[in-house]
Write a protein that holds these residues in place. Structure first.
Motif, mmCIF file in Angstrom:
data_model
loop_
_atom_site.group_PDB
_atom_site.id
_atom_site.type_symbol
_atom_site.label_atom_id
_atom_site.label_comp_id
_atom_site.label_asym_id
_atom_site.label_seq_id
_atom_site.Cartn_x
_atom_site.Cartn_y
_atom_site.Cartn_z
ATOM 1 N N ALA A 95 0.996 -1.499 0.060
ATOM 2 C CA ALA A 95 0.206 0.162 0.180
ATOM 3 C C ALA A 95 0.783 1.237 -0.127
ATOM 4 O O ALA A 95 0.501 2.230 -0.730
ATOM 5 N N GLU A 96 1.893 1.208 0.957
ATOM 6 C CA GLU A 96 2.797 2.348 0.640
ATOM 7 C C GLU A 96 3.345 2.714 -0.513
ATOM 8 O O GLU A 96 3.003 3.871 -1.124
ATOM 9 N N THR A 97 3.807 1.298 -0.999
ATOM 10 C CA THR A 97 5.086 1.482 -2.871
ATOM 11 C C THR A 97 3.627 1.727 -3.518
ATOM 12 O O THR A 97 4.315 3.369 -4.288
ATOM 13 N N LEU A 98 2.147 1.596 -3.904
ATOM 14 C CA LEU A 98 1.690 2.087 -4.676
ATOM 15 C C LEU A 98 1.185 3.563 -4.212
ATOM 16 O O LEU A 98 0.896 4.305 -5.265
ATOM 17 N N GLN A 99 1.259 3.856 -3.578
ATOM 18 C CA GLN A 99 1.113 5.775 -2.584
ATOM 19 C C GLN A 99 1.988 6.260 -3.086
ATOM 20 O O GLN A 99 1.508 7.163 -3.820
ATOM 21 N N GLN A 100 3.213 5.743 -2.822
ATOM 22 C CA GLN A 100 4.280 6.783 -3.286
ATOM 23 C C GLN A 100 4.648 6.676 -4.822
ATOM 24 O O GLN A 100 4.894 7.813 -5.132
ATOM 25 N N LYS A 101 4.108 5.619 -5.205
ATOM 26 C CA LYS A 101 4.249 5.815 -7.129
ATOM 27 C C LYS A 101 2.969 6.049 -8.080
ATOM 28 O O LYS A 101 2.849 6.168 -8.610
ATOM 29 N N TYR A 132 4.816 -3.636 -9.751
ATOM 30 C CA TYR A 132 4.483 -3.460 -8.199
ATOM 31 C C TYR A 132 4.099 -4.649 -7.893
ATOM 32 O O TYR A 132 3.878 -5.121 -6.616
ATOM 33 N N LEU A 133 3.326 -5.622 -8.447
ATOM 34 C CA LEU A 133 2.934 -6.828 -8.069
ATOM 35 C C LEU A 133 3.333 -8.150 -8.254
ATOM 36 O O LEU A 133 2.708 -9.000 -8.326
ATOM 37 N N LYS A 134 4.378 -8.363 -8.829
ATOM 38 C CA LYS A 134 4.860 -9.384 -9.907
ATOM 39 C C LYS A 134 5.539 -10.719 -8.667
ATOM 40 O O LYS A 134 5.696 -11.538 -9.002
ATOM 41 N N LYS A 135 5.597 -9.321 -7.183
ATOM 42 C CA LYS A 135 6.049 -10.449 -6.488
ATOM 43 C C LYS A 135 5.191 -11.906 -5.953
ATOM 44 O O LYS A 135 5.210 -12.200 -5.108
ATOM 45 N N PHE A 136 3.610 -11.361 -6.211
ATOM 46 C CA PHE A 136 2.522 -11.730 -5.774
ATOM 47 C C PHE A 136 2.685 -12.717 -6.359
ATOM 48 O O PHE A 136 2.291 -12.583 -7.521
ATOM 49 N N ARG A 137 2.076 -14.147 -5.828
ATOM 50 C CA ARG A 137 1.932 -15.184 -6.391
ATOM 51 C C ARG A 137 -0.636 -15.059 -6.476
ATOM 52 O O ARG A 137 -0.881 -14.685 -5.896
#
Length: 140
Positions: A95-101, A132-137
């Motif tokens: 959530a923090e990363t998405l906010q920053q980007k 931003y999402l590639k590390k999630f399965r």
């Protein structure tokens, strides 16, 4: 069965005029996996409800964005991808990363406990948010 080309295809094609293929809009959800396990042990229905709440809220909040409007034009062609975050810390970091980007999203908090359960992005062309999402399965 032959389908006529609908408005969403035309709108998305216009947005992707510089590309060979039209962009596909996807709404991504990231749901906490640990909530399904001990000590939480939430039932599947409760987890599905959290994802539904987050998705609905993100669509409502960003209803005036052109991508959201295009996504909602043809309800039968909506695409959602549900991913899993291992725990609350990972979900909050995303959530923090998405906010920053400046990636439009909704972090859903279960009330009255104020528990972060799910992040839903507004509909995006997948190329814009994959990094931003590639590390999630996929959620299992």
């Amino acid at each position: 069965m032959h389908r006529a080309v609908g408005p969403v295809f035309r709108v998305v094609r216009k947005m992707a005029a510089s590309r060979a293929e039209p962009q596909v809009l996807v709404q991504y959800l990231v749901l906490r996996k640990d909530l399904s396990q001990a000590p939480f042990s939430w039932p599947a229905g409760a987890l599905v409800a959290q994802a539904c709440h987050a998705a609905t809220a993100a669509l409502h909040i960003h209803r005036d964005h052109p991508d959201t409007a295009a996504y909602l034009q043809e309800l039968g062609r909506m695409r959602k991808v549900v991913l899993e975050a291992p725990d609350e810390t990972t979900l909050k970091e995303l959530a923090e990363t998405l906010q920053q980007k400046n990636i439009d999203h909704m972090l859903w908090l279960e009330q009255p406990e104020n528990i972060p359960t799910c992040i839903a992005l507004r509909p995006y062309p997948k190329e814009e948010v994959n990094q931003y999402l590639k590390k999630f399965r996929l959620f299992k």
